[in-house]
Design an enzyme around this catalytic site. Structure first.
Site, PDB file in Angstrom:
ATOM      1  N   LYS A  25       0.855  -1.185   0.000  1.00 15.28           N
ATOM      2  CA  LYS A  25       0.000   0.000   0.000  1.00 15.28           C
ATOM      3  C   LYS A  25       0.897   1.243   0.000  1.00 15.28           C
ATOM      4  O   LYS A  25       1.882   1.290   0.744  1.00 15.28           O
ATOM      5  CB  LYS A  25      -0.893  -0.042   1.248  1.00 15.28           C
ATOM      6  CG  LYS A  25      -2.068   0.885   1.197  1.00 15.28           C
ATOM      7  CD  LYS A  25      -3.118   0.474   2.214  1.00 15.28           C
ATOM      8  CE  LYS A  25      -4.305   1.410   2.183  1.00 15.28           C
ATOM      9  NZ  LYS A  25      -5.410   0.933   2.994  1.00 15.28           N
ATOM     10  N   GLU A  71     -19.490  -5.768  10.069  1.00 13.15           N
ATOM     11  CA  GLU A  71     -20.441  -5.000  10.868  1.00 13.15           C
ATOM     12  C   GLU A  71     -21.522  -5.892  11.481  1.00 13.15           C
ATOM     13  O   GLU A  71     -21.919  -5.691  12.638  1.00 13.15           O
ATOM     14  CB  GLU A  71     -21.088  -3.912   9.996  1.00 13.15           C
ATOM     15  CG  GLU A  71     -20.153  -2.760   9.606  1.00 13.15           C
ATOM     16  CD  GLU A  71     -19.228  -3.069   8.426  1.00 13.15           C
ATOM     17  OE1 GLU A  71     -19.359  -4.150   7.827  1.00 13.15           O
ATOM     18  OE2 GLU A  71     -18.359  -2.225   8.119  1.00 13.15           O
ATOM     19  N   ARG A 111     -25.568  -2.399   6.909  1.00 13.44           N
ATOM     20  CA  ARG A 111     -25.308  -3.827   6.688  1.00 13.44           C
ATOM     21  C   ARG A 111     -25.832  -4.703   7.810  1.00 13.44           C
ATOM     22  O   ARG A 111     -26.062  -5.888   7.617  1.00 13.44           O
ATOM     23  CB  ARG A 111     -23.793  -4.054   6.654  1.00 13.44           C
ATOM     24  CG  ARG A 111     -23.234  -3.801   5.341  1.00 13.44           C
ATOM     25  CD  ARG A 111     -22.319  -4.888   4.876  1.00 13.44           C
ATOM     26  NE  ARG A 111     -22.092  -4.583   3.478  1.00 13.44           N
ATOM     27  CZ  ARG A 111     -20.980  -4.782   2.846  1.00 13.44           C
ATOM     28  NH1 ARG A 111     -19.976  -5.342   3.465  1.00 13.44           N
ATOM     29  NH2 ARG A 111     -20.875  -4.468   1.591  1.00 13.44           N
TER      30      ARG A 111
HETATM   31  C1  LIG Z   1     -18.845  -2.287   4.659  1.00 18.00           C
HETATM   32  C2  LIG Z   1     -17.665  -1.372   4.778  1.00 18.00           C
HETATM   33  N1  LIG Z   1     -17.102  -1.192   5.991  1.00 18.00           N
HETATM   34  C3  LIG Z   1     -16.039  -0.368   6.114  1.00 18.00           C
HETATM   35  C4  LIG Z   1     -15.522   0.275   5.036  1.00 18.00           C
HETATM   36  C5  LIG Z   1     -14.390   1.266   5.200  1.00 18.00           C
HETATM   37  N2  LIG Z   1     -13.177   0.834   4.465  1.00 18.00           N
HETATM   38  C6  LIG Z   1     -12.835   1.375   3.299  1.00 18.00           C
HETATM   39  S1  LIG Z   1     -11.436   0.731   2.690  1.00 18.00           S
HETATM   40  C7  LIG Z   1     -11.264  -0.286   4.009  1.00 18.00           C
HETATM   41  C8  LIG Z   1     -10.083  -1.196   4.093  1.00 18.00           C
HETATM   42  C9  LIG Z   1     -10.013  -2.079   2.925  1.00 18.00           C
HETATM   43  O1  LIG Z   1      -8.843  -2.826   3.003  1.00 18.00           O
HETATM   44  P1  LIG Z   1      -8.355  -3.606   1.738  1.00 18.00           P
HETATM   45  O2  LIG Z   1      -9.503  -4.290   1.095  1.00 18.00           O
HETATM   46  O3  LIG Z   1      -7.220  -4.462   2.155  1.00 18.00           O
HETATM   47  O4  LIG Z   1      -7.881  -2.492   0.740  1.00 18.00           O
HETATM   48  P2  LIG Z   1      -6.594  -1.542   0.854  1.00 18.00           P
HETATM   49  O5  LIG Z   1      -7.120  -0.209   1.289  1.00 18.00           O
HETATM   50  O6  LIG Z   1      -5.633  -2.138   1.821  1.00 18.00           O
HETATM   51  O7  LIG Z   1      -6.033  -1.515  -0.526  1.00 18.00           O
HETATM   52  C10 LIG Z   1     -12.295  -0.106   4.924  1.00 18.00           C
HETATM   53  C11 LIG Z   1     -12.432  -0.810   6.200  1.00 18.00           C
HETATM   54  C12 LIG Z   1     -16.148   0.067   3.791  1.00 18.00           C
HETATM   55  N3  LIG Z   1     -15.741   0.682   2.679  1.00 18.00           N
HETATM   56  N4  LIG Z   1     -17.199  -0.766   3.699  1.00 18.00           N
END
Ligand SMILES: Cc1ncc(C[n+]2csc(CCOP(=O)(O)OP(=O)(O)O)c2C)c(N)n1
Length: 640
Positions: free
Chosen positions: A282, A367, A395
Site C-alpha cells: 500500500k 459489521e 449492513r
Molecule cells: C462495509 C464497509 N465497511 C467499512 C468500510 C471502510 N473501508 C474502506 S477501505 C477499508 C479497508 C479495505 O482494506 P483492503 O480491502 O485491504 O484495501 P486496501 O485499502 O488495503 O487496498 C475499509 C475498512 C467500507 N468501505 N465498507
C-alpha cells in the site's frame, strides 16, 4: 512532471500498443499522476498507488470494457479512472460535478459495478458471470478484492458460492497486508502464513503442481513465465478447498510477471474459477506514504515533496471526542468495552485502544458480526459500545432488529458520520439511521447538536442498562464550549429550549443547530423572533416540549440531517395519531429530499437541499409572510 507516455493514453486501447518496457515506464508516470492529483484534491491515495501495475496489466491483457473489471471498495480506482477516458477530468475528483472518489456506473462504461462499501465485488462478478453464460457470451469477469475486504462475511458467502459453481470467473486478491489499520483475523493470519510458508520458496516443485492442474497451454506459458515470477506457487489450500485454482503469490508490482500470468489465465480453459494472489505494498513508490502508519489511506490535500498535509485545522473531530469520552467513562466502569469493524482510527477508538487494548475488539470489516457479538457481550452484563459509521451500519440491520432490539439488549451504538459527508458522497452519507432505528421498539436514539452534548449523551448511555441506545454524530470537527462544564447525563427523552421567541418555533435534532442559530440572526433582522428548541432525542420524542411549542407558536419547523421517515415522522405521527388536542399550528419539516445527494463540499450539499442558514431563514420568512395573517384569524376562531 513529465507524462510522455501517459499523454498518449486516453483509453486502454492506447495502452495495448505499448511494449512491456513502456508499460513499466507508464507505471511511473501513472503513479506520479495519481500522487499529483490527490495532493490537490485529497482522497484515497495509498490503495491506488498499490495497484498501479495491476491496473495497467489488467487493462493491457483483458479486453475492457467488454471484459468486466470490478474494483472492490473502489477507493483504489483513481489510476483506473486515469486510464479509462477520465484523465482530463481527474483533477475534478471528489468535487461538485466532478469524478466520484469511488466507482460509479454512470461515470464510465469501464465501471460495470458501483462500489464503495466493501466486499461486494465477488458477488457482483458472479452475477455478471452467470448472466454472460446465459447469454452465451464469453467475456471475462475479474473481481479485484483486498485482503481487508476479504475479512467481510459477504466475501465468504460469494467465495463459497463461486467455488462450488465451477464458474470461470477470476478473483484477484490484492494482498497488501493492510486494511485501513492493520488487518485482523484468521484469514489475515492465514495469508501471512501462506506467504512465509515453505511453499513460497520451493517454486520449482510447486510449478510442477500447477502443470498437472491447469490446461497444457497454461502450464507451458507459466513455465516460460518462471523467470519473471519470483515465487509463483500454488497450494493455497483454503482457496483450493473452496473450489478455486489458486495461483500465486506473485509480485503485484512486477508488470512483466503480472502480464504473463494474466495472459495465461485469460487464455486458459480451466473449468474452475481462478484465484490469483498478488502481493502489493500500500502506498508503493511514494516514500511519505510507504513510511506512514496508515500508508496514506485517506488524505487531505498535501505537499508532494514532503507529504505534509495542507490542512491546518486543530479543531477536534466528533470521532475523537467520542474516543476520549469513552476512555474517560471506561476508567470507572470496567464493564465498558468497545467494538469496531476495521475502523479503529476512523471512529476515534485508537484513543480508547491506547488505554484499554484488552477491551477493544476490532472484528474486521464485519459489521453484522460486530453487532451480534455486542449483543452477546450485553447478555453477560457488559456494556458494549459498537462504533460504526452510519452508512456501514446499514449492513447490520437484521442483527440490530433481531439480535439487539427484539431482545432488548443494552448495546450502545456510536453512530459516526451521521448525515452528509461532503466529498465522500452518497455511498458514504449517513442518511437512514434515524429512520431505520426509530421504527424499532425499545430503542433510545440521541443526536448531539454540538460536542458538549455528545459528551453528555455518551455519559447518558452508560446508565442505559435495560434497552438498546444510540447516539449519532456528524463527520468532521466542531467547537467545544469550554465555558460549559456540564457533562451530566441527560434525562431520557428530554429536549431543551435554547432561545425563547414567538410565533415561529424551530425544533432541531442534531447537527444542523448552528445553521438554525445563523438562520435566526437573519430572521431577527427581518423582525421575526423564533423560538429555538433542541430535541436531543429522536426516540422517545419529548412530547411535553412539543406540546409547549405547538401551544405557543403558529408555525413549527423541524429539522434533522437524515432521510424522511425519521424524527419529523415521529413528530407528525404524534401530532396526528397520538395527540388528542387539535392544533392550529402549521408544521413543516426539513429532512433529506427523496434523492441521493451527490458528492461536493458540505456547504454545497446543505445549500442544494435547503439545510443551510440562508435556506432555513428563507423558508421561514416565506411561510411567515404567506400565512401569518391566516394563522392569527385561525387561532381566534379556535379560542372563540
Ligand atoms: C462495509 C464497509 N465497511 C467499512 C468500510 C471502510 N473501508 C474502506 S477501505 C477499508 C479497508 C479495505 O482494506 P483492503 O480491502 O485491504 O484495501 P486496501 O485499502 O488495503 O487496498 C475499509 C475498512 C467500507 N468501505 N465498507
Amino acid at each position: 512532471m513529465s507524462y510522455k507516455l501517459l499523454n498518449k493514453i486516453n483509453f486502454p486501447s492506447d495502452l495495448r500498443k505499448l511494449s512491456l518496457i513502456e508499460l513499466e515506464n507508464l507505471s511511473n508516470e501513472l503513479r506520479n499522476k495519481t500522487i499529483e492529483t490527490v495532493s490537490k484534491t485529497g482522497g484515497h491515495l495509498g490503495a491506488g498507488l498499490g495497484v498501479v501495475e495491476l491496473t495497467i496489466a489488467l487493462h493491457f491483457v483483458f479486453n475492457t470494457p467488454r471484459d468486466r473489471l470490478i474494483w472492490d471498495v473502489g477507493h483504489q480506482s483513481y489510476p483506473h479512472k486515469i486510464l479509462t477516458g477520465r484523465k482530463n477530468k481527474i483533477e475534478t475528483l471528489r468535487q461538485k460535478n466532478g469524478l466520484y472518489g469511488f466507482v460509479k456506473r454512470s461515470e464510465s462504461e469501464y465501471d460495470p459495478f458501483g462500489t464503495a462499501h466493501s466486499s461486494t465485488s465477488i458477488s457482483a462478478g458472479m452475477g455478471m458471470k452467470v448472466a454472460k453464460d446465459l447469454n452465451n457470451d464469453n467475456a471475462k469477469i475479474i473481481s479485484v478484492i483486498g485482503d481487508g475486504a476479504l475479512s467481510a462475511g459477504m466475501a465468504y458467502e460469494a467465495l463459497n458460492n463461486v467455488g462450488a459453481s465451477n464458474k470461470q470467473m477470476i478473483v484477484i486478491l490484492n494482498d497488501n497486508d493492510m486494511s485501513i489499520d492493520r488487518p485482523v483475523g484468521a484469514m489475515s493470519n492465514y495469508l501471512t502464513k501462506l506467504l512465509s510458508s515453505k511453499q513460497y520458496t520451493n517454486v520449482r516443485s510447486l510449478l510442477k503442481k500447477i502443470s498437472t492442474k491447469l490446461s497444457n497451454s497454461v502450464s507451458k506459458t507459466l513455465y516460460k513465465a518462471e523467470e519473471f515470477s519470483k515465487g509463483l506457487v500454488t497450494g493455497g489450500t483454503l482457496f483450493e478447498e473452496l473450489g478455486f485454482y489458486y495461483l500465486g503469490p506473485i509480485d503485484g508490482h512486477d508488470i512483466k510477471t503480472l502480464v504473463q500470468v494474466l495472459e495465461n489465465i485469460k487464455d486458459s480453459s480451466v473449468d474452475k474459477p481462478i484465484f490469483l494472489h498478488c502481493v502489493t505494498k500500500k502506498g508503493y513508490g511514494y516514500e511519505p506514504a510507504e513510511k506512514s502508519d496508515d500508508k496514506f489511506h485517506g488524505v487531505n490535500k498535501f505537499d508532494v515533496k514532503t507529504g505534509q498535509s495542507l490542512n491546518s485545522s486543530n479543531k477536534k473531530t466528533y470521532s475523537s471526542i467520542f474516543g476520549e469520552t469513552l476512555s474517560n467513562v471506561a476508567k470507572n466502569d470496567e464493564k465498558i468495552v468497545a467494538l469496531t469493524a476495521a475502523m479503529i482510527s476512523g471512529t476515534g477508538l485508537d484513543i480508547f485502544n491506547s488505554q484499554y487494548p484488552d477491551r477493544l475488539f476490532d472484528v474486521g470489516i464485519a459489521e453484522q458480526h460486530a453487532v451480534t457479538m455486542a449483543a452477546g457481550l450485553a447478555t453477560e452484563g457488559f456494556k458494549p459500545y459498537v462504533a460504526i459509521y452510519s452508512t456501514f451500519l446499514q449492513r447490520a440491520y437484521d442483527q440490530i432488529v433481531h439480535d439487539v432490539a427484539l431482545q432488548k439488549l443494552p448495546v450502545r451504538f456510536a453512530i459516526d458520520r451521521a448525515g452528509l459527508v461532503g466529498a465522500d458522497g452518497p455511498t458514504h452519507a449517513g442518511s437512514y439511521d434515524i429512520t431505520f432505528l426509530s421504527t424499532l421498539p425499545n430503542f433510545i436514539i440521541m443526536a448531539p447538536s454540538n460536542q458538549n452534548e455528545l459528551i453528555r449523551m455518551i455519559n447518558t448511555t452508560v446508565f442505559i442498562n435495560d434497552r438498546p441506545s444510540a447516539f449519532r454524530y456528524p463527520r468532521g470537527t466542531g467547537e467545544i464550549n469550554n465555558n460549559d462544564n456540564n457533562i451530566d447525563p441527560i434525562e431520557i427523552g428530554k429536549g431543551i429550549i435554547l432561545e425563547e421567541g414567538n410565533e415561529v418555533a424551530i425544533l432541531n435534532l442534531g447537527s444542523r443547530l448552528q445553521s438554525c442559530q445563523e438562520a435566526i440572526k437573519i430572521l431577527n433582522a427581518n423582525g421575526i423572533q423564533p423560538t429555538l428548541a433542541d430535541a436531543r432525542f429522536a426516540k422517545p420524542i419529548d412530547t411535553n416540549l412539543l406540546e409547549q411549542l405547538l401551544d405557543n407558536h403558529k408555525y413549527l419547523l423541524t429539522i434533522e440531517e437524515g432521510s424522511s421517515g425519521g424524527f419529523s415522522s415521529s413528530v407528525l405521527n404524534y401530532i396526528h395519531n397520538e395527540r388528542i388536542k387539535i392544533t392550529s399550528t402549521k408544521v413543516n419539516n426539513i429532512f433529506f429530499p427523496d434523492k441521493f445527494i451527490d458528492h461536493q463540499s458540505p456547504e454545497e450539499q446543505y445549500s442544494e437541499i435547503g439545510m443551510d442558514a440562508d435556506s432555513i431563514a428563507k423558508k421561514i420568512i416565506q411561510i411567515y409572510q404567506d400565512n401569518v395573517v391566516n394563522f392569527q384569524s385561525f387561532n381566534k376562531n379556535i379560542s372563540n
